[in-house]
Motif scaffolding. Structure first.
Motif, short mmCIF file in Angstrom:
data_model
loop_
_atom_site.label_atom_id
_atom_site.label_comp_id
_atom_site.label_asym_id
_atom_site.label_seq_id
_atom_site.Cartn_x
_atom_site.Cartn_y
_atom_site.Cartn_z
N ALA A 179 51.66 68.29 61.79
CA ALA A 179 52.36 67.67 62.92
C ALA A 179 52.57 66.18 62.66
O ALA A 179 52.01 65.31 63.36
N GLN A 180 53.37 65.85 61.64
CA GLN A 180 53.66 64.46 61.28
C GLN A 180 55.17 64.33 61.05
O GLN A 180 55.66 64.57 59.94
N PRO A 181 55.92 63.96 62.08
CA PRO A 181 57.39 63.92 61.99
C PRO A 181 57.91 63.03 60.87
O PRO A 181 58.88 63.39 60.20
N GLU A 182 57.29 61.85 60.67
CA GLU A 182 57.80 60.95 59.64
C GLU A 182 57.62 61.54 58.24
O GLU A 182 58.43 61.32 57.34
N VAL A 183 56.56 62.32 58.07
CA VAL A 183 56.34 62.97 56.78
C VAL A 183 57.36 64.07 56.57
O VAL A 183 57.91 64.24 55.46
N TRP A 184 57.63 64.84 57.61
CA TRP A 184 58.65 65.88 57.50
C TRP A 184 60.02 65.28 57.17
O TRP A 184 60.80 65.88 56.42
N ALA A 185 60.31 64.11 57.74
CA ALA A 185 61.59 63.44 57.44
C ALA A 185 61.67 63.11 55.95
O ALA A 185 62.74 63.28 55.32
N LEU A 195 59.93 56.96 46.74
CA LEU A 195 59.62 56.47 48.08
C LEU A 195 59.22 57.63 48.99
O LEU A 195 58.19 57.58 49.67
N PHE A 196 60.02 58.70 49.01
CA PHE A 196 59.74 59.83 49.89
C PHE A 196 58.46 60.57 49.48
O PHE A 196 57.68 60.99 50.33
N MET A 197 58.25 60.73 48.17
CA MET A 197 57.04 61.41 47.72
C MET A 197 55.80 60.58 48.01
O MET A 197 54.73 61.11 48.30
N ARG A 198 55.94 59.27 47.96
CA ARG A 198 54.82 58.38 48.26
C ARG A 198 54.38 58.52 49.71
O ARG A 198 53.21 58.33 50.05
N ILE A 199 55.31 58.86 50.58
CA ILE A 199 54.99 59.06 52.00
C ILE A 199 54.45 60.47 52.24
O ILE A 199 53.48 60.67 52.98
N ALA A 200 55.07 61.47 51.58
CA ALA A 200 54.76 62.86 51.90
C ALA A 200 53.54 63.41 51.17
O ALA A 200 52.74 64.13 51.76
#
Length: 304
Positions: A212-218, A21-26
């Motif tokens: 500068a993408q906070p949700e990706v950094w999360a 899930l996290f890798m799919r976003i980042a």
């Protein structure tokens, strides 16, 4: 295996399943190589902070080099291979191929580490692959050079996972053991140093990234601190307690959790074979990790 071992095995599968899930976003936002390095880098920081808070003595007893090499084999190369495979393979293909890890571990253990395997365990490995195939939906791909490269990259990754489990037992456990936190820290240090040149190259010659993408950094922080730092603490502890082959069966449970998290968070649709495939996977894990029943011979005094 104790009940606590089964609980830790399920927890590890749930955590590593969330990494999809996290890798799919980042990965689409930061790039696969950048995301991979940042994952290892934040895992290293998380483990370092944990060691400081717990006041764990940094005493590797001559095993730091071994732990770092394990990190390259068990994290650096596999993470990089899956990043390469992601360029050409759907996530479903990578998930199915990732499930070959226990099979790779069985083959490597039998060929190079004197691991004894029963027909029951071989049957469990093959049954697990069938369950993964039912769970995962994949599209039809033509047999191109890119497709073959992606498949080979995944198989290299699973071979590394299979080999690393036995090397951990030989280099760490059989040489007096080492705190799982120190093994995890040393391994991520080795992986970070291995991936650093690739990260540097992409920063210089790769495409421009919008950082500068906070949700990706999360997502990057979560995949680093939780799905890598915490997960490897559980993983190396499991290897020490139940052995490498049984620990590798966690890969059977990762795809069901990965699909479940995608369904709950991203609203992805579960496949038609999810329930049946999940049941088959559970049965496969039980066949591989459960001890064989030993039949005691009847003594002459009790014969009639």
């Amino acid at each position: 295996m104790r009940t606590s071992d089964y609980v830790r095995l399920l927890a590890l599968a749930a955590i590593w399943g969330a990494s999809f899930l996290f890798m799919r976003i980042a990965a689409p936002a930061f790039g696969s190589v950048n995301t991979t390095f940042l994952r290892v880098f934040f895992a290293l920081i998380g483990l370092a902070v944990m060691l400081l808070l717990l006041r764990t003595p940094m005493q590797f007893h001559g095993k730091l080099k071994s732990a770092m090499v394990l990190g390259i084999i068990n994290s650096g190369i596999p993470f990089l291979m899956y990043a390469i495979a992601a360029l050409w393979l759907p996530a479903g293909y990578s998930a199915i191929l990732n499930a070959t890890t226990p099979l790779m571990g069985a083959l490597i253990g039998f060929s190079f580490f004197n691991e004894q395997l029963t027909l029951r365990k071989w049957g469990g490995v093959m049954l697990g692959l069938i369950g993964i195939a039912l769970i995962t939906t994949t599209g039809e791909l033509s047999l191109t050079g890119s497709f073959i490269t992606g498949v080979l990259a995944c198989l290299i990754a699973t071979a590394c996972y299979g080999c690393a489990g036995f090397l951990t037992r030989r280099w760490i456990s059989e040489r007096g053991g080492l705190d799982a936190k120190l093994v995890a820290f040393g391994s991520q240090l080795g992986a970070a140093l291995f991936l650093l040149p690739f990260f540097g190259y992409t920063m210089v010659a790769g495409p421009v990234v919008n950082w500068a993408q906070p949700e990706v950094w999360a997502s990057v922080l979560a995949v680093g601190f939780i799905c890598t730092a915490l997960a490897y603490l559980l993983y190396f502890r499991l290897i020490a307690d139940i052995g490498p082959l049984r620990s590798l069966t966690v890969t059977f449970l990762i795809p069901p959790f990965g699909i479940l998290w995608g369904y709950l968070v991203l609203g992805e649709t579960l496949t038609g074979g999810f329930v049946m495939g999940g049941a088959i996977v559970c049965l496969a894990v039980w066949l591989v990790v459960s001890p064989a029943r030993v039949v005691k011979p009847v003594s002459p005094q009790t014969e009639r």
